[in-house]
Write an enzyme that holds these catalytic residues in place. Structure first.
Site, mmCIF file in Angstrom:
data_model
loop_
_atom_site.group_PDB
_atom_site.id
_atom_site.type_symbol
_atom_site.label_atom_id
_atom_site.label_comp_id
_atom_site.label_asym_id
_atom_site.label_seq_id
_atom_site.Cartn_x
_atom_site.Cartn_y
_atom_site.Cartn_z
ATOM 1 N N LYS A 1 0.821 -1.117 -0.116
ATOM 2 C CA LYS A 1 -0.004 -0.216 0.040
ATOM 3 C C LYS A 1 1.083 1.350 -0.063
ATOM 4 O O LYS A 1 1.841 1.341 0.915
ATOM 5 C CB LYS A 1 -0.418 -0.005 1.205
ATOM 6 C CG LYS A 1 -2.539 0.280 0.964
ATOM 7 C CD LYS A 1 -3.073 -0.213 2.250
ATOM 8 C CE LYS A 1 -4.295 0.537 2.347
ATOM 9 N NZ LYS A 1 -5.135 0.305 3.586
HETATM 10 O O1 G3P Z 1 -7.826 0.977 5.080
HETATM 11 C C1 G3P Z 1 -8.180 2.132 5.036
HETATM 12 C C2 G3P Z 1 -9.477 2.517 5.324
HETATM 13 O O2 G3P Z 1 -10.290 1.576 5.191
HETATM 14 C C3 G3P Z 1 -9.503 3.484 6.545
HETATM 15 O O3 G3P Z 1 -10.901 3.563 7.044
HETATM 16 O O4 G3P Z 1 -12.556 4.256 8.657
HETATM 17 O O5 G3P Z 1 -10.078 4.878 9.062
HETATM 18 O O6 G3P Z 1 -11.657 5.847 7.412
HETATM 19 P P1 G3P Z 1 -11.380 4.702 8.060
#
Ligand code: G3P
Length: 219
Positions: free
Chosen positions: A87
């Site tokens: 990533k």
């Molecule tokens: O993996 C990255 C992403 O899904 C992050 O999610 O909930 O931290 O915005 P959030």
């Protein structure tokens, strides 16, 4: 639509995997911090364990922000197993690293995408995946799913193979809308996977079936 699970928690991955709902896993530094990962060795061990468990694509995120640092980390992670996709954040250095890694045959998931042209640039750089963050756009009163819909159109227009991962999912509606938009993958937190399974009418219906069955057997 493929389902990835968005977590670094092995118990959650194990449980979702046993439900047949893990076509891959995405992690990020925040999720790794949440499960107490403190050293590079712990991180690499965790990624190895996840790969062994799911035998499917597992995204491991770099923490370097310069191209050379990203490349060094990415090449190290890619050696863990063939399952690893690295990533890389959507920055100028990230794009340069993506091009080089893609040329070396390393799968890259370009992360922190918030508008469709960032996804187009990542696809042009050879990314295997792009991760638009839907929930974080919704958080600032911008309809996150519109970004996904536009990426789907752009990738169809030009025949890109890059897969679209709906990320930053907060609720079942995000999964539904991602599927309707034609996104390739939803990366879903464990709690939302469990919400997808549940419906109150399923519970009520099951209770009624069992009550009717018991009543007949007793009569
Ligand atoms: O993996 C990255 C992403 O899904 C992050 O999610 O909930 O931290 O915005 P959030």
């Amino acid at each position: 639509m493929k389902f990835f699970i968005d977590t670094a928690n092995l118990d959650e991955i194990r449980e979702a995997h046993s439900l047949g709902l893990v076509d891959g896993v995405t992690t990020n530094p925040s999720l790794c911090a949440k499960v107490g990962i403190k050293t590079d060795k712990q991180f690499e061990d965790l990624i190895r364990q996840i790969c062994e468990l799911v035998q499917a694509p597992v995204s491991a995120e770099v923490t370097a922000v310069d191209e050379a640092g990203m490349l060094a980390e990415a090449r190290r992670y890619a050696k863990i197993t063939d399952c690893v996709a690295v990533k890389i954040p959507m920055t100028p250095d990230g794009l340069k690293a993506t091009r080089k890694l893609a040329d070396e045959g390393i799968k890259v998931n370009v992360t922190l995408i918030f508008q469709p042209l960032q996804a187009l640039l990542a696809a042009k750089a050879g990314a295997a995946y792009v991760s638009p963050f839907i929930g974080r756009l919704d958080d600032i009163s911008q309809r996150g799913m519109e970004c996904v819909e536009q990426i789907v159109t752009i990738f169809e227009n030009y025949g890109f193979d890059t897969e679209i991962i709906v990320a930053s999912i907060r609720n079942p509606v995000h999964v539904l809308e991602g599927a309707l938009a034609g996104a390739d993958i939803a990366t879903v937190p464990y709690g939302v996977i469990m919400q997808l399974i549940k419906h109150p009418l399923t519970d009520i219906g099951l209770k009624k079936f069992l009550e009717d069955w018991e009543r007949t057997r007793k009569s």
